[in-house]
Write a protein that holds these residues in place. Structure first.
Motif, PDB file in Angstrom:
ATOM      1  N   LEU A 236       0.829  -1.206   0.000  1.00 20.06           N
ATOM      2  CA  LEU A 236       0.000   0.000   0.000  1.00 20.06           C
ATOM      3  C   LEU A 236       0.864   1.257   0.000  1.00 20.06           C
ATOM      4  O   LEU A 236       0.513   2.264  -0.617  1.00 20.06           O
ATOM      5  CB  LEU A 236      -0.944  -0.011   1.198  1.00 20.06           C
ATOM      6  CG  LEU A 236      -1.973  -1.154   1.214  1.00 20.06           C
ATOM      7  CD1 LEU A 236      -2.780  -1.130   2.507  1.00 20.06           C
ATOM      8  CD2 LEU A 236      -2.898  -1.085   0.005  1.00 20.06           C
ATOM      9  N   GLU A 237       1.992   1.208   0.695  1.00 12.50           N
ATOM     10  CA  GLU A 237       2.924   2.343   0.657  1.00 12.50           C
ATOM     11  C   GLU A 237       3.510   2.505  -0.743  1.00 12.50           C
ATOM     12  O   GLU A 237       3.654   3.635  -1.239  1.00 12.50           O
ATOM     13  CB  GLU A 237       4.028   2.128   1.686  1.00 12.50           C
ATOM     14  CG  GLU A 237       3.546   2.245   3.127  1.00 12.50           C
ATOM     15  CD  GLU A 237       4.606   1.878   4.147  1.00 12.50           C
ATOM     16  OE1 GLU A 237       4.503   2.321   5.304  1.00 12.50           O
ATOM     17  OE2 GLU A 237       5.547   1.126   3.792  1.00 12.50           O
ATOM     18  N   ALA A 238       3.841   1.374  -1.375  1.00 14.94           N
ATOM     19  CA  ALA A 238       4.343   1.435  -2.757  1.00 14.94           C
ATOM     20  C   ALA A 238       3.261   1.945  -3.707  1.00 14.94           C
ATOM     21  O   ALA A 238       3.556   2.653  -4.674  1.00 14.94           O
ATOM     22  CB  ALA A 238       4.823   0.049  -3.194  1.00 14.94           C
ATOM     23  N   SER A 239       2.005   1.608  -3.429  1.00 13.89           N
ATOM     24  CA  SER A 239       0.892   2.106  -4.250  1.00 13.89           C
ATOM     25  C   SER A 239       0.852   3.627  -4.229  1.00 13.89           C
ATOM     26  O   SER A 239       0.624   4.275  -5.249  1.00 13.89           O
ATOM     27  CB  SER A 239      -0.444   1.551  -3.730  1.00 13.89           C
ATOM     28  OG  SER A 239      -0.541   0.161  -3.928  1.00 13.89           O
TER      29      SER A 239
ATOM     30  N   SER B  49      -0.530   9.839  -4.503  1.00  9.49           N
ATOM     31  CA  SER B  49      -1.370  10.266  -3.378  1.00  9.49           C
ATOM     32  C   SER B  49      -1.341   9.191  -2.298  1.00  9.49           C
ATOM     33  O   SER B  49      -1.141   8.002  -2.599  1.00  9.49           O
ATOM     34  CB  SER B  49      -2.824  10.481  -3.822  1.00  9.49           C
ATOM     35  OG  SER B  49      -2.907  11.476  -4.808  1.00  9.49           O
ATOM     36  N   PRO B  50      -1.551   9.568  -1.042  1.00 12.42           N
ATOM     37  CA  PRO B  50      -1.570   8.559   0.022  1.00 12.42           C
ATOM     38  C   PRO B  50      -2.653   7.514  -0.228  1.00 12.42           C
ATOM     39  O   PRO B  50      -3.750   7.841  -0.696  1.00 12.42           O
ATOM     40  CB  PRO B  50      -1.878   9.366   1.291  1.00 12.42           C
ATOM     41  CG  PRO B  50      -1.567  10.777   0.956  1.00 12.42           C
ATOM     42  CD  PRO B  50      -1.793  10.924  -0.517  1.00 12.42           C
ATOM     43  N   THR B  51      -2.347   6.275   0.056  1.00 15.51           N
ATOM     44  CA  THR B  51      -3.366   5.232   0.026  1.00 15.51           C
ATOM     45  C   THR B  51      -4.272   5.420   1.232  1.00 15.51           C
ATOM     46  O   THR B  51      -3.793   5.651   2.345  1.00 15.51           O
ATOM     47  CB  THR B  51      -2.723   3.837   0.070  1.00 15.51           C
ATOM     48  OG1 THR B  51      -1.858   3.693  -1.059  1.00 15.51           O
ATOM     49  CG2 THR B  51      -3.780   2.744   0.033  1.00 15.51           C
ATOM     50  N   ARG B  52      -5.564   5.344   1.006  1.00 14.45           N
ATOM     51  CA  ARG B  52      -6.536   5.547   2.080  1.00 14.45           C
ATOM     52  C   ARG B  52      -6.963   4.196   2.646  1.00 14.45           C
ATOM     53  O   ARG B  52      -7.392   3.311   1.904  1.00 14.45           O
ATOM     54  CB  ARG B  52      -7.758   6.299   1.555  1.00 14.45           C
ATOM     55  CG  ARG B  52      -7.450   7.653   0.920  1.00 14.45           C
ATOM     56  CD  ARG B  52      -6.938   8.632   1.950  1.00 14.45           C
ATOM     57  NE  ARG B  52      -7.925   8.885   2.983  1.00 14.45           N
ATOM     58  CZ  ARG B  52      -8.801   9.892   2.945  1.00 14.45           C
ATOM     59  NH1 ARG B  52      -8.793  10.745   1.927  1.00 14.45           N
ATOM     60  NH2 ARG B  52      -9.678  10.059   3.921  1.00 14.45           N
ATOM     61  N   ILE B  53      -6.876   4.035   3.963  1.00 10.42           N
ATOM     62  CA  ILE B  53      -7.398   2.854   4.653  1.00 10.42           C
ATOM     63  C   ILE B  53      -8.470   3.324   5.621  1.00 10.42           C
ATOM     64  O   ILE B  53      -8.177   4.090   6.543  1.00 10.42           O
ATOM     65  CB  ILE B  53      -6.305   2.094   5.422  1.00 10.42           C
ATOM     66  CG1 ILE B  53      -5.140   1.714   4.508  1.00 10.42           C
ATOM     67  CG2 ILE B  53      -6.896   0.858   6.091  1.00 10.42           C
ATOM     68  CD1 ILE B  53      -3.955   1.101   5.245  1.00 10.42           C
TER      69      ILE B  53
END
Length: 326
Positions: free
Chosen positions: A145-148, A154-158
């Protein structure tokens, strides 16, 4: 008392080019949120479901929507049984193989139980499904997710679905004093200590974990929040015995929100709310400025510290932990 009216989402939301993953997406709020995001032009939707055949039926249902049909999204179904660790790991591996990058991950799958039932892992089911398997999903996917975020810019949203019940609906304080060497998991797994408030108790663990993990994450790569959509008219109460179900259905009829309003709140947490929600809890769309009174208390902090330690001990048996967990 009726719940507050849900405000409309901002106009102009466009999820074109974005990839969304929703767990527990074959019914209820998971499926409704998928529908609303696809209508907002989400390009790739991953339905993570226990029953793949049912998931494929959901795809056919979604594709019959004229708006979704005109947007021509890609909708994928991946198997995820959150009652089993091996299924979680198979899911996270398959997701990384088939999907280049993820913009939004919604941890939605969850259950409630009034009596102790064990998952294949040996843990009590609400502990396993609502808490431990979600932690394993994060453990396995965090580097991806960080690589995404690096790929999308843009930051990955969880966004993790919680419950207001974690604040006052739990019974941790009523189950006797908690010592630093006590086991958090035993309060679920031990038949003599099992509580009919296991749903609220499990959501308390989720909140504590979120509050511990979020400060360890780089918010330019990951924005993690937790939210409660309130009481929504879904089949969540189907697990209750018939007499209780009748009562609860009556309460939902009088007070429950339409499922469309629930999806609105999901999308607010995962799409509309900004980085100011990182490490925060949202009730409906309102950011809670600080953790609950119990979590902030001396004993609550002891439980939160012990929970983290015990969770890390459990995860180390199953996977290699990302640096943020160590």
């Amino acid at each position: 008392m009726r719940q507050a009216k849900v405000t409309p989402l901002p106009e102009g939301i466009n999820l074109e080019g974005e990839t969304v993953v929703i767990t527990g997406a074959s019914a209820g709020m998971g499926l409704e949120t998928a529908r609303q995001m696809l209508r907002l032009r989400c390009s790739t939707m991953v339905l993570a479901v226990r029953n793949v055949s049912k998931g494929e039926e959901c795809v056919q249902q979604l594709e019959q929507d004229p708006v979704i049909q005109s947007n021509k999204p890609t909708i994928k179904v991946l198997k995820l049984d959150v009652g089993q660790y091996d299924s979680v790991q198979e899911f996270t591996k398959e997701l990384q193989q088939k999907i280049e990058a993820v913009d939004i991950l919604i941890l939605n799958a969850g259950i409630g139980r009034l009596k102790l039932e064990r998952s294949p892992t040996g843990h009590e089911e609400t502990l396993q499904i609502n808490y431990l398997s979600n932690v394993l999903i994060l453990s396995e996917l965090l580097p991806y997710l960080e690589a995404s975020a690096g790929k999308t810019g843009s930051p990955t949203r969880i966004s993790w679905v919680g419950s207001r019940m974690h604040e006052k609906g739990h019974d941790f304080e009523k189950k006797g004093p908690f010592r630093s060497d006590d086991s958090v998991f035993a309060r679920f797994d031990d038949e003599k200590r099992f509580s009919r408030f296991s749903y609220a108790n499990s959501k308390l663990l989720c909140a504590m974990f979120m509050y511990t993990l979020a400060p360890r994450l780089d918010p330019t790569k990951i924005v993690l929040n937790m939210f409660c959509p309130g009481m929504v008219n879904t089949n969540m109460s189907d697990y209750l015995p018939l007499p209780l179900r009748v009562v609860f259905e009556g309460v939902k009829y009088l007070m429950g929100r339409p499922i469309e309003d629930g999806g609105n709140i999901y999308i607010n947490a995962a799409v509309v709310a900004g980085p100011e929600t990182h490490g925060k809890y949202l009730y409906d769309k309102d950011i809670q400025p600080e953790p609950s009174t119990y979590i902030k208390s001396t004993v609550g902090q002891v439980v939160q510290k012990r929970l983290w330690e015990e969770t890390m001990e459990e995860m180390k048996k199953i996977t290699t932990l990302p640096s943020e967990f160590c």
